[in-house]
Design a protein around this motif. Sequence first.
Motif, PDB file in Angstrom:
ATOM      1  N   UNK A 187      51.683  22.201  10.504  1.00 42.06           N
ATOM      2  CA  UNK A 187      52.187  22.236  10.216  1.00 42.06           C
ATOM      3  C   UNK A 187      51.525  21.842   8.461  1.00 42.06           C
ATOM      4  N   UNK A 188      50.395  20.696   8.546  1.00 38.97           N
ATOM      5  CA  UNK A 188      50.125  19.902   7.081  1.00 38.97           C
ATOM      6  C   UNK A 188      48.844  21.820   6.678  1.00 38.97           C
ATOM      7  N   UNK A 189      48.124  22.036   7.016  1.00 30.38           N
ATOM      8  CA  UNK A 189      47.922  23.057   7.358  1.00 30.38           C
ATOM      9  C   UNK A 189      48.305  24.064   6.106  1.00 30.38           C
ATOM     10  N   UNK A 238      40.045  19.743   4.438  1.00 29.28           N
ATOM     11  CA  UNK A 238      38.942  19.940   5.872  1.00 29.28           C
ATOM     12  C   UNK A 238      38.795  18.919   6.893  1.00 29.28           C
ATOM     13  N   UNK A 239      39.474  17.311   6.732  1.00 32.98           N
ATOM     14  CA  UNK A 239      39.299  16.820   7.866  1.00 32.98           C
ATOM     15  C   UNK A 239      40.574  16.973   8.723  1.00 32.98           C
ATOM     16  N   UNK A 240      41.898  18.274   8.565  1.00 29.46           N
ATOM     17  CA  UNK A 240      42.121  17.928   9.481  1.00 29.46           C
ATOM     18  C   UNK A 240      41.703  19.467  10.144  1.00 29.46           C
ATOM     19  N   UNK A 241      41.391  20.239   9.166  1.00 28.62           N
ATOM     20  CA  UNK A 241      40.990  21.758  10.016  1.00 28.62           C
ATOM     21  C   UNK A 241      39.816  21.318  10.999  1.00 28.62           C
ATOM     22  N   UNK A 242      38.987  20.216  10.386  1.00 25.73           N
ATOM     23  CA  UNK A 242      38.320  19.444  11.902  1.00 25.73           C
ATOM     24  C   UNK A 242      38.858  18.776  13.646  1.00 25.73           C
ATOM     25  N   UNK A 243      39.925  18.073  12.759  1.00 25.83           N
ATOM     26  CA  UNK A 243      41.004  17.672  14.066  1.00 25.83           C
ATOM     27  C   UNK A 243      41.746  18.885  14.351  1.00 25.83           C
ATOM     28  N   UNK A 262      33.068  31.681   4.776  1.00 27.13           N
ATOM     29  CA  UNK A 262      32.582  30.260   4.710  1.00 27.13           C
ATOM     30  C   UNK A 262      32.761  28.856   4.430  1.00 27.13           C
ATOM     31  N   UNK A 263      33.939  29.253   3.436  1.00 28.87           N
ATOM     32  CA  UNK A 263      34.590  28.031   2.283  1.00 28.87           C
ATOM     33  C   UNK A 263      35.760  27.802   2.527  1.00 28.87           C
ATOM     34  N   UNK A 264      36.633  28.163   3.298  1.00 27.75           N
ATOM     35  CA  UNK A 264      37.628  27.898   4.379  1.00 27.75           C
ATOM     36  C   UNK A 264      37.120  28.710   5.888  1.00 27.75           C
ATOM     37  N   UNK A 293      39.635  17.076  -5.242  1.00 26.98           N
ATOM     38  CA  UNK A 293      37.978  16.707  -4.345  1.00 26.98           C
ATOM     39  C   UNK A 293      38.587  15.903  -3.423  1.00 26.98           C
ATOM     40  N   UNK A 294      40.142  14.809  -3.087  1.00 26.83           N
ATOM     41  CA  UNK A 294      40.667  14.594  -1.958  1.00 26.83           C
ATOM     42  C   UNK A 294      41.177  15.400  -1.724  1.00 26.83           C
ATOM     43  N   UNK A 295      42.315  16.607  -2.079  1.00 33.08           N
ATOM     44  CA  UNK A 295      43.208  17.420  -1.540  1.00 33.08           C
ATOM     45  C   UNK A 295      42.583  17.926  -0.554  1.00 33.08           C
ATOM     46  N   UNK A 296      41.564  18.235  -1.584  1.00 32.50           N
ATOM     47  CA  UNK A 296      39.894  19.475  -0.225  1.00 32.50           C
ATOM     48  C   UNK A 296      39.317  18.117   0.772  1.00 32.50           C
ATOM     49  N   UNK A 297      39.016  17.405   0.533  1.00 32.01           N
ATOM     50  CA  UNK A 297      38.344  16.608   1.575  1.00 32.01           C
ATOM     51  C   UNK A 297      39.629  16.424   2.372  1.00 32.01           C
TER      52      UNK A 297
END
Length: 269
Positions: free
Chosen positions: A121-123, A142-147, A19-21, A135-139
């Motif tokens: 490659x970045x994930x 998650x932004x990359x995951x949505x992309x 759920x978290x990842x 918190x910035x890394x998590x944001x």
Amino acid sequence: MTSRRSFPAFSPELFAPTAGRPLRAKSRLLEHLADIQPHRHDWAQLVFSMTGAVRVNTEASTYIVPPSRAVWIPPGIVHAVTAIEQAELHTLYLGPELLTGEAWSVGRVLEVSPLLRELVLALPAVPDPLPPESPQDTERRRGMEQLVLIELQRARPLALGVALPQDVRLRRLCEAMLREPGRHAGLEEWAVEAGASPRTLSRLFREQLGTSFAQWRSQLLLAHALTLAARGRPMSHIAAELGYASASAFTAMVTRTVGMPPSRFFAAA
């Protein structure tokens, strides 16, 4: 002769979506002819290589893909991976709730855009537990995951899969052709190896795969040719490796099968 090495499925449970990842990345280097043994899991998978070609097998199909192409594997499908050449293999594991609908319920080949390639490659490609994040890394993650999900939904499907039969005799023949597609050109020669008559094999191709031997072989040769073209091989070398007497004969087959010459097909595909 190069020996074949077999590997387990690299502990996919350590990368299971949660759920978290809900989207996980994984990477590994596969040597030439290395196999990842057949396995299945309850989440979807996207598999491709940054360098080197791979073959992905399911019970119903086989997919031969060069870099910049990926294979989508729905949840619960038994699959195995073979490195046709040394491959830098990358995998995305996706929770089954992320991409739903009929299009995502079947295996297929997808185009990998430059953006999707860089996102993968970045994930972070690490098992649980994930190293501490700010918190910035998590944001950012998650932004990359949505992309990634957006790019997958935009990805163009490609007809590079080759159907496989259930009949044991025909399956054995098809597997031999996958290993060495240029060894024989005609059904008669392959029938001798299979220990069955050409008429029987021709009937099985129709009954099991809904196609003729010639049509199935053309699709197989196109998949192999695309892999060779991705390595920068000239047309004459591709034709020779696939058993054609000349580049013009190979060009005629491609044009007849896909309606365009190899130069346009390889550029478009």
